[in-house]
Scaffold this active site. Structure first.
Site, PDB file in Angstrom:
ATOM      1  CG  ASP A 492      -1.794  -1.165   1.120  1.00  0.00           C
ATOM      2  OD1 ASP A 492      -1.680  -1.962   0.270  1.00  0.00           O
ATOM      3  OD2 ASP A 492      -2.851  -1.096   2.101  1.00  0.00           O
ATOM      4  CG  ASP A 519      -3.491  -4.970  -2.945  1.00  0.00           C
ATOM      5  OD1 ASP A 519      -3.678  -5.365  -3.605  1.00  0.00           O
ATOM      6  OD2 ASP A 519      -4.121  -5.106  -1.734  1.00  0.00           O
TER       7      ASP A 519
END
Length: 668
Positions: A492, A519
């Site tokens: 992230d 991600d």
């Protein structure tokens, strides 16, 4: 006074487009500001760049520690007399933006300016009418720029004998920069620099429609050091300037024109070196002036390079005075160019006062302290210039502070790093965890934020402490631009989000670098990544090292993530990385990811089936597509939806970013 020569070059850059033809016609060639380069494909004159005014003083005001004004203090915008009086007279430093016209009452009243203040007009709107800025003895470190100060003249008092309503008056002060102002039609003097004031620079101002323009002295001591350059004296009678008992008065590239012609044989004059003043005049222009420059028998005056047009009376030159370059470096413009230059670029400018510069760490010790100085409801551009170094801190730009730019001043983006190591799972004192908001090194909630030439990092050590979300950057604002920036992290790394589910926020990233594993580009903002490098980091697996994107685009927004004309690189094994998966925050079925990767190089690490499910939601229900990708990881298969040639023209950078306001940061 110690003769220490400053190595600081005068950094004033002027746009000379309006005078290029004039200068060329005089046989001087093309003149361009520092940094302007010739076009190698042409042989004609160089077209100069637009004006870029210096935010640092030059001349004597730059010496002995320099003049920084309100640097280090908060930025405020004032529109009325009470606010101006409050902040100008405060004990702490302030950068005070004057927006609009302030009518001072009672007529002719003083507004006291205390130490460590910058007062700057916003564009050409900032005016002080019927009042005076007054610097009392002991005041130090003041910058007054881009203001019009006008109209405290009392009818019938041409000699200023009944009032003392100056535009600016200072007594026994030090380190003052008066720049790009217009002074006109006041009650006594326009600018009075009095009583042993030191380290003064007066530049780029207009003095007009007045009797006594600019006086220096009112003392028997010989202390004042003053630089006076690129000023326009027009429709004035005397004191242009009068310099009495100045230790050093350096006048260059000033324009004196259209002197008041009232037949006075003595008190209509240009520059006067009085008492024991040492004055140097260089490359100035005198037109229709009586006594253009004169000196007392006790004073010294050296003149070189100036042009005289239709002048009469005294043209005194005697003594050796001093060499200004023993104190500071400066650039002389040709005397021939001075009238056109000064007419165009003296006085208030549209581009000044609209961009406040805050320097880290020179003026503010941390990036966050500079952000804290930006006013809530900010209505002007603020540039936070961040010097090379590592800044280990959390930074938050709140929603109420738009129009902020972070600019690294190093040679490379890696020279300036904002970093912290907070993971999302870190426990706070109240027992809750940080989450994505708390883990982010930098959070930008404001609209119209820009970052250039720096690196954002979260260096949480996954190997030592376990995998966790650990954001380098989280944004929720609209119209956000990242140019030549880097985002470093693992899981992230970069979240581009919106403040509400149905709200559209747009982010444009160009010429940048983003790295991570799981991600690491995610969120629901409309995000364009153009001309950049994305590195998919290996976690040591031979089958699944992570996911580049995790979009959560709102269902009614046709534009989510666009990665275009970029390179995706990886140190992961072949067939071990996904292009993305659909993120449905909180299981919300209306978050339907939209990702298009087009005209981009893909590495061998990309799986042949590069999209995958997430939390029970199928990737096939998302809006994933590729178009004209290349490289060892590019392929066209049943598991790799390709955008059609018919649809591709509707999914460009412009389409993603335009919105209802036709925002187009890619053009700049």
């Amino acid at each position: 006074m110690t003769h220490l020569r400053s190595k600081r070059l005068s950094s004033r850059c002027r746009a000379l487009a309006a005078v290029t033809a004039l200068v060329t016609s005089l046989g001087l060639g093309a003149i361009a500001p520092a940094g302007a380069a010739a076009d190698p494909t042409t042989s004609g004159p160089v077209t100069p760049q637009a004006p870029k005014w210096s935010d640092q003083p030059h001349g004597f005001a730059s010496l002995d520690g320099g003049t920084t004004g309100g640097a280090g203090g908060k930025v405020v915008t004032v529109t009325d007399q009470a606010s101006l009086v409050k902040y100008a007279g405060a004990e702490e430093p302030y950068i005070i933006r004057v927006a609009g016209s302030i009518d001072v009452e009672p007529f002719g009243s003083d507004i006291v300016v205390t130490s460590n203040k910058t007062i700057v007009g916003v564009g050409t709107s900032g005016e002080i009418v019927h009042g005076e800025l007054h610097l009392n003895p002991g005041t130090s470190n003041v910058i007054i720029r881009n203001l019009t100060i006008r109209d405290s003249y009392v009818e019938g008092d041409w000699d200023g004998k009944t009032t003392d309503f100056d535009a600016i008056q200072m007594d026994t002060v030090d380190h003052v920069w008066i720049d790009h102002n217009r002074f006109t039609h006041m009650g006594d003097g326009l600018l009075d620099v009095r009583k042993d004031s030191q380290y003064i620079t007066v530049s780029n101002n207009r003095f007009d429609n007045h009797n006594k323009a600019f006086g220096i002295g009112w003392t028997d001591n010989v202390k004042t050091q003053i630089t006076i350059d690129h000023n326009w004296f027009s429709g004035t009678k005397q004191r242009n300037p009068s310099a009495d008992n100045c230790a050093y008065a350096h006048l260059y590239n000033n324009y004196l024109s259209a002197q008041v012609a009232d037949g006075d044989p003595v008190w209509s004059y240009g520059n006067w070196s009085r008492g024991r003043t040492k004055m140097v005049i260089e490359n100035s222009y005198y037109e229709d002036v009586q006594h253009p420059y004169q000196a007392d028998a006790t004073a010294e005056l050296v003149q070189r390079g100036s042009i005289l047009k239709n002048t009469t009376g005294r043209h005194d030159e005697w003594g050796t005075a001093f060499d200004p370059r023993d104190f500071y470096d400066y650039r002389l413009d040709p005397a021939e160019a001075v009238p056109a230059l000064v007419k165009k670029f003296s006085g208030p400018q549209e581009t000044l006062g609209t961009n406040t510069v805050l320097n880290v760490p020179a003026d503010y010790p941390t990036v966050q302290s500079a952000v804290d100085a930006v006013p809530s409801g900010n209505d002007g551009d603020v540039t936070v210039r961040i010097a090379p170094g590592t800044y280990r801190e959390h930074v938050k730009v709140p929603a109420g502070k738009p129009y902020v730019t972070f600019r690294g001043t190093g040679d490379d983006r890696k020279d300036t790093v904002i970093v912290y190591d907070t993971p999302a799972g870190e426990v706070k004192p109240d027992g809750s965890t940080q989450g994505s908001w708390g883990s982010a090194t930098v959070v930008v909630q404001a609209n119209d934020f820009t970052a250039r030439n720096l690196t954002f990092s979260n260096d949480y050590d996954e190997a030592a402490h376990g995998q966790s979300q650990a954001l380098a950057m989280k944004t929720t604002g609209d119209r956000i631009v990242f140019r030549n920036t880097a985002f470093l992290g693992n899981q992230d790394t970069l979240m581009t989000d919106t403040p509400k589910l149905e709200t559209v926020s747009r982010v444009y990233i160009s010429d940048s670098y983003i790295e991570g594993d799981v991600d690491f580009i995610y969120g629901r903002a409309t995000t364009v990544i153009e001309g950049s490098v994305i590195k998919a980091l290996s976690r040591g697996s031979t089958t699944n090292n992570g996911y580049i994107t995790a979009a959560s685009t709102w269902k009614d927004n046709p534009y989510g993530f666009l990665i275009t004309r970029s390179r995706i690189v990886s140190d992961a094994p072949a067939e071990s990385f996904h292009l993305g998966r659909p993120w449905h925050p909180g299981g919300n079925p209306d978050a339907i990811a939209q990702v298009l990767i087009r005209d981009t190089e893909l590495p061998a690490a990309i799986k042949s089936s590069p999209w995958t499910d997430m939390s029970g939601f199928s990737w096939k229900d998302a809006r994933f597509a590729e178009y004209r990708n290349h490289g060892p990881g590019a392929a066209v298969t049943a598991d790799r939806p390709q955008m059609s040639d018919a649809d591709a023209p509707r999914y460009t950078v412009a389409d993603y970013l335009a919105g209802t306001d036709d925002w187009a940061p890619y053009r700049h």
